[in-house]
Design a protein around this motif. Structure first.
Motif, short mmCIF file in Angstrom:
data_model
loop_
_atom_site.label_atom_id
_atom_site.label_comp_id
_atom_site.label_asym_id
_atom_site.label_seq_id
_atom_site.Cartn_x
_atom_site.Cartn_y
_atom_site.Cartn_z
N LEU A 91 -41.98 26.45 -15.40
CA LEU A 91 -42.05 26.13 -16.58
C LEU A 91 -40.49 26.21 -17.14
N ALA A 92 -39.69 25.77 -16.36
CA ALA A 92 -38.44 25.44 -16.92
C ALA A 92 -38.41 23.79 -17.47
N SER A 93 -37.50 23.44 -18.29
CA SER A 93 -37.63 22.01 -18.89
C SER A 93 -37.36 20.85 -17.83
N ARG A 94 -38.15 19.89 -18.17
CA ARG A 94 -38.07 18.74 -17.21
C ARG A 94 -37.10 18.51 -16.42
N ASP A 95 -35.72 18.54 -17.11
CA ASP A 95 -34.60 18.02 -16.51
C ASP A 95 -34.31 18.96 -15.09
N ILE A 96 -34.54 20.16 -15.56
CA ILE A 96 -34.30 20.93 -14.45
C ILE A 96 -35.22 20.88 -13.49
N VAL A 97 -36.36 20.92 -13.49
CA VAL A 97 -37.40 20.67 -12.52
C VAL A 97 -37.35 19.52 -11.81
N ALA A 98 -36.96 18.36 -12.46
CA ALA A 98 -36.70 17.05 -11.80
C ALA A 98 -35.68 17.13 -10.89
N ARG A 99 -34.55 17.67 -11.15
CA ARG A 99 -33.23 17.67 -10.38
C ARG A 99 -33.56 18.78 -9.13
N ALA A 100 -34.43 19.65 -9.43
CA ALA A 100 -34.73 20.60 -8.40
C ALA A 100 -35.61 19.95 -7.30
N ILE A 101 -36.57 19.28 -7.81
CA ILE A 101 -37.29 18.59 -6.77
C ILE A 101 -36.58 17.46 -6.16
N ASP A 102 -35.72 16.77 -6.60
CA ASP A 102 -34.90 15.92 -6.31
C ASP A 102 -33.65 16.49 -5.09
N SER A 103 -33.37 17.63 -5.47
CA SER A 103 -32.66 18.47 -4.46
C SER A 103 -33.26 18.86 -3.10
N GLU A 104 -34.54 19.04 -3.48
CA GLU A 104 -35.49 19.43 -2.35
C GLU A 104 -35.62 18.52 -1.32
N LEU A 105 -35.95 16.98 -2.02
CA LEU A 105 -36.16 15.88 -1.31
C LEU A 105 -35.07 15.57 -0.45
N LYS A 106 -33.93 15.59 -1.12
CA LYS A 106 -32.69 15.36 -0.25
C LYS A 106 -32.50 16.06 0.79
N SER A 128 -34.76 17.86 2.56
CA SER A 128 -35.92 17.75 3.78
C SER A 128 -35.74 16.29 4.35
N GLY A 129 -35.41 15.20 3.36
CA GLY A 129 -35.84 13.92 3.89
C GLY A 129 -37.22 13.52 3.44
N SER A 130 -37.96 14.46 2.90
CA SER A 130 -39.38 13.97 2.72
C SER A 130 -39.68 13.23 1.25
#
Length: 531
Positions: A287-302, A304-306
């Motif tokens: 439930l964090a704000s969108r910018d934080i969640v989007a960057r978190a997902i972007d970081s995880e994608l980088k 894992s390479g997924s």
């Protein structure tokens, strides 16, 4: 020459609510709405989550909603604007209800949802198609009004100002006046001159500058680009909000949105290997704000390479989920995902631009008699990052304020004696469609690769160089070819992409939806040296 008292460009919540209010007050006024596609094809239609307001005052308050908005905006909101919008919200939403909008109820009470960044349940919604329901109700009301003339497939090309009327070159520092717009009638393939005492820009966003977006195909930044060419003040367009959870479904365009309200109901984000990860990035987790969640997902994608992460809804009671999110349930089933057993693959997609044409509390732009409302604007409400479900509210409030301002101003407004018709002499029909398609795809690639969730100085320089080349190519094509919607849209996409890049280069601190990796490295270096 087509003369009208009010010219409204755009047919979403901002434009339609403004038209209804003007028509109810100025009984004899002529009101023209032009829209580039069908009348209901706009960003409003695709808003899933809902519209935020303080409805249950026993647990919620204006102060809490204001605080949530300011926190999401990361210090760049105009506090006076935030207070004004949130305190006006209940009255504006009551008008929506009076116009026929149906919000979901639990017995006799409205069913309130919660989304990321909100501290309370305060989102009014209609299943997971709230925007479509609002759009339906507003169009029905507009169609009942004889004073409102609705023109579909009419594409606004440029605003008319002193530049066209006096042939004098206008600088950005000079105060100009708007007298309407030149509009391409797609059916007749002719450019019409609409002379208007008041012009309202309500054209929505510019998601089509990115390869992956939740915005409809019509969101090409037309209003921002037109206003910029007319020398209006533009600000804070570097703040692009990426929605964290668009359905990962290669080949689908635009991206299908998995509403933030799903996380509000308890859905959990998991990485490619099934592990939770939001606790590493923010104490509010999903439930964090969108910018934080989007960057978190972007970081995880980088890491894992997924190509995607997962949204886990399997623990949410199925009947409850299906009732609240029938559209999402149906969409997932159509591609073989059963939310009772399967995780939903998701990845971030461009969703909203927080800046745009600068406006006052009365929705006035820096150009006289030109008003603007909705996503096309920088109003001061969103700051560096929009709080979920505040956007529909913004359009309602600023369109209302524009109307209130015009109840006193409109009777005094006069048009000049002569407004020149559109001049298309010298153009030829030699345009190759492949050139437009190629350049449009190149804009998307440049912006997604270089001006996305995470930016850097080198990426921005590369984007600037490539966009300048595209601008010169498009300028030649535009000046010597017969006009088409595709060509005009490309012109606007290049303009808004270049503005986003330039504003990104000029920002020297990371805030909200703007993140430059070089600024972060510099900040860490300074912090280390200070210690």
């Amino acid at each position: 020459m087509h003369k009208t008292d009010f010219l409204i460009i755009g047919s979403g919540i901002a434009g339609l609510s403004f038209a209804l209010k003007i028509a109810s007050h100025f009984k004899n006024a002529s009101i023209t709405i032009v829209t580039k596609s069908e009348k209901n094809e706009c960003n409003t239609k695709y808003a899933q989550g809902g519209i935020a307001t303080v409805w249950n005052k026993t647990v919620d308050s204006f102060e809490q909603h204001i605080k949530d908005t300011l926190v999401a905006g990361d210090g760049l909101c105009d506090e006076g604007v935030v207070k004004m919008v949130i305190e006006e919200a209940p009255e504006r939403i009551l008008e929506l209800i009076e116009w026929g909008t149906n919000f979901d109820k639990n017995k006799e009470q409205f069913s309130l949802g919660r989304e990321g960044g909100h501290s309370q349940f305060r989102i009014l919604h209609h299943k997971d198609i709230t925007g479509a329901e609002i759009e339906r109700a507003l169009i029905e009301q507009v169609e009942k009004n004889e004073n409102i003339h609705f023109l579909e497939h009419h594409f606004a090309i440029d605003l008319i100002t002193e530049h066209q009327v006096t042939k004098k070159r206008i600088t950005r520092k000079e105060k100009t006046t708007c007298y309407g717009a030149y509009v391409l009638d797609e059916y007749k393939n002719i450019v019409k001159t609409f002379a208007a005492k008041v012009t309202m820009l309500a054209t929505g966003g510019n998601g089509q500058v990115y390869s992956t977006t939740t915005n409809p195909i019509v969101a090409t930044g037309d209003g921002i680009a037109m206003a910029y060419r007319a020398k209006a003040e533009i600000s804070e367009v570097e703040f692009i909000q990426f929605h964290p959870t668009a359905l990962y479904n290669p080949g689908e365009y635009p991206a299908f949105l998995i509403s933030e309200a799903v996380r509000g109901e308890g859905a959990i984000l998991r990485d490619y290997f099934g592990e939770r990860f939001m606790q590493k990035y923010d104490e509010r987790e999903e439930l964090a704000s969108r910018d934080i969640v989007a960057r978190a997902i972007d970081s995880e994608l980088k890491k894992s390479g997924s190509p995607h992460v997962y949204l886990d809804c399997t623990h949410i009671p199925y009947e409850k989920f299906k009732k609240h999110f029938p559209n999402i349930t149906e969409k997932c089933l159509s591609i073989g995902i059963d939310v009772r057993e399967d995780y939903i693959p998701v990845s971030p997609a461009q969703h909203y631009i927080c800046g745009g044409v600068s406006i006052s509390k009365k929705a006035k732009t820096s150009i006289k008699n030109l008003y603007a409302s909705g996503e096309v604007t920088r109003s001061g409400l969103h700051g560096a990052n929009r709080l979920a479900s505040n956007s529909l509210l913004e359009g309602l409030v600023f369109s209302h304020n524009a109307f209130k301002n015009l109840t006193k101003r409109f009777p005094k407004i006069e048009l000049p004696n002569h407004i020149p018709e559109w001049n298309d002499s010298g153009v030829v029909k030699n345009m190759e469609k492949i050139l437009i398609t190629h350049d449009r795809n190149e804009v998307k690639t440049i912006m997604s690769n270089y001006v996305g969730i995470v930016r850097s100085n080198e990426r921005l320089l590369r984007a600037e160089k490539r966009l300048l080349n595209l601008y010169e190519d498009n300028k030649r094509l535009y000046n010597h070819s017969e006009l088409s919607v595709d060509l005009c849209e490309l012109r606007n996409l290049i303009t808004t992409a270049y503005l986003i890049t330039q504003f990104s280069k000029n920002r020297k601190e990371n805030r909200g939806g703007f993140y430059n990796a070089d600024l972060m490295r510099l900040s860490k270096k300074c912090h280390s040296e200070c210690k």
